[in-house]
Design a protein around this motif. Sequence first.
Motif, PDB file in Angstrom:
ATOM      1  N   MET A 166       0.813  -1.223   0.000  1.00  0.00           N
ATOM      2  CA  MET A 166       0.000   0.000   0.000  1.00  0.00           C
ATOM      3  C   MET A 166       0.839   1.262   0.000  1.00  0.00           C
ATOM      4  SD  MET A 166      -2.966  -0.819   2.766  1.00  0.00           S
ATOM      5  CE  MET A 166      -4.520  -1.532   2.260  1.00  0.00           C
ATOM      6  N   ASP A 167       0.353   2.285  -0.683  1.00  0.00           N
ATOM      7  CA  ASP A 167       0.849   3.650  -0.520  1.00  0.00           C
ATOM      8  C   ASP A 167       0.039   4.289   0.601  1.00  0.00           C
ATOM      9  OD1 ASP A 167       0.982   4.145  -4.125  1.00  0.00           O
ATOM     10  OD2 ASP A 167       2.364   3.112  -2.768  1.00  0.00           O
ATOM     11  N   MET A 168       0.696   5.059   1.486  1.00  0.00           N
ATOM     12  CA  MET A 168       0.011   5.625   2.649  1.00  0.00           C
ATOM     13  C   MET A 168       0.427   7.066   2.849  1.00  0.00           C
ATOM     14  SD  MET A 168       0.515   2.422   5.221  1.00  0.00           S
ATOM     15  CE  MET A 168       0.047   0.789   4.701  1.00  0.00           C
ATOM     16  N   SER A 201       3.788  11.485   2.729  1.00  0.00           N
ATOM     17  CA  SER A 201       3.329  10.263   2.076  1.00  0.00           C
ATOM     18  C   SER A 201       4.492   9.299   1.957  1.00  0.00           C
ATOM     19  CB  SER A 201       2.746  10.562   0.700  1.00  0.00           C
ATOM     20  OG  SER A 201       3.727  11.110  -0.150  1.00  0.00           O
ATOM     21  N   SER A 230       4.743   2.580  -1.464  1.00  0.00           N
ATOM     22  CA  SER A 230       5.215   1.239  -1.131  1.00  0.00           C
ATOM     23  C   SER A 230       6.654   1.042  -1.604  1.00  0.00           C
ATOM     24  CB  SER A 230       4.306   0.197  -1.783  1.00  0.00           C
ATOM     25  OG  SER A 230       4.814  -1.099  -1.573  1.00  0.00           O
ATOM     26  N   LYS A 288       6.737   3.057   8.236  1.00  0.00           N
ATOM     27  CA  LYS A 288       5.766   1.995   8.433  1.00  0.00           C
ATOM     28  C   LYS A 288       6.480   0.741   8.914  1.00  0.00           C
ATOM     29  CE  LYS A 288       4.194   0.199   4.481  1.00  0.00           C
ATOM     30  NZ  LYS A 288       3.670  -0.008   3.107  1.00  0.00           N
ATOM     31  N   CYS A 301      -4.587   9.549   9.068  1.00  0.00           N
ATOM     32  CA  CYS A 301      -3.866   8.661   8.166  1.00  0.00           C
ATOM     33  C   CYS A 301      -4.790   8.283   7.013  1.00  0.00           C
ATOM     34  CB  CYS A 301      -3.343   7.433   8.886  1.00  0.00           C
ATOM     35  SG  CYS A 301      -4.581   6.466   9.781  1.00  0.00           S
ATOM     36  N   THR A 343      -5.105   5.873   3.132  1.00  0.00           N
ATOM     37  CA  THR A 343      -4.620   5.031   2.063  1.00  0.00           C
ATOM     38  C   THR A 343      -5.726   4.866   1.029  1.00  0.00           C
ATOM     39  OG1 THR A 343      -3.502   2.956   1.505  1.00  0.00           O
ATOM     40  CG2 THR A 343      -5.310   2.821   3.085  1.00  0.00           C
ATOM     41  N   TRP A 353      -7.104   2.293  -1.747  1.00  0.00           N
ATOM     42  CA  TRP A 353      -6.965   0.862  -2.047  1.00  0.00           C
ATOM     43  C   TRP A 353      -8.145   0.403  -2.871  1.00  0.00           C
ATOM     44  CZ3 TRP A 353      -3.198  -2.336  -2.321  1.00  0.00           C
ATOM     45  CH2 TRP A 353      -3.423  -3.712  -2.368  1.00  0.00           C
TER      46      TRP A 353
END
Length: 118
Positions: free
Chosen positions: A35-37, A53, A56, A74, A98, A100, A102
């Motif tokens: 995941m990109d967060m 940001s 991944s 992370k 936070c 994400t 998806w």
Amino acid sequence: QLRLVESGGGNVQAGGSLTLSCAFPTTILSTFTGMDMAWYRQAPGKDRELVASIPSGREGNYVDSVKGRFTISKDNRKRTLYLQMNSLKPEDTGVYYCNTNWRGQTNWGQGTQVTVSS
């Protein structure tokens, strides 16, 4: 919708530090790893803004106002996203979220208040 659970906000004096956490308790490890967060914040009377940001497998990116002071990271094994905040300023005050994206859905944590007093 994914479940994101934040913790770690609070009241701190200028120059202090806080670490925010965002747990993904219902996300399996392989999904979390890919995941990109991000972390956003919303100050009173202002729009929500992107603070940091972490794509991944890559290093974090930061808005200019927090570069050198904040670190996004992370822990895949703990399925948790972090934001280490140092040298805090009153202008860092706000609700931190936070985030994400998806499978076409945007997911947010519940928000955690950070208040920095001068």
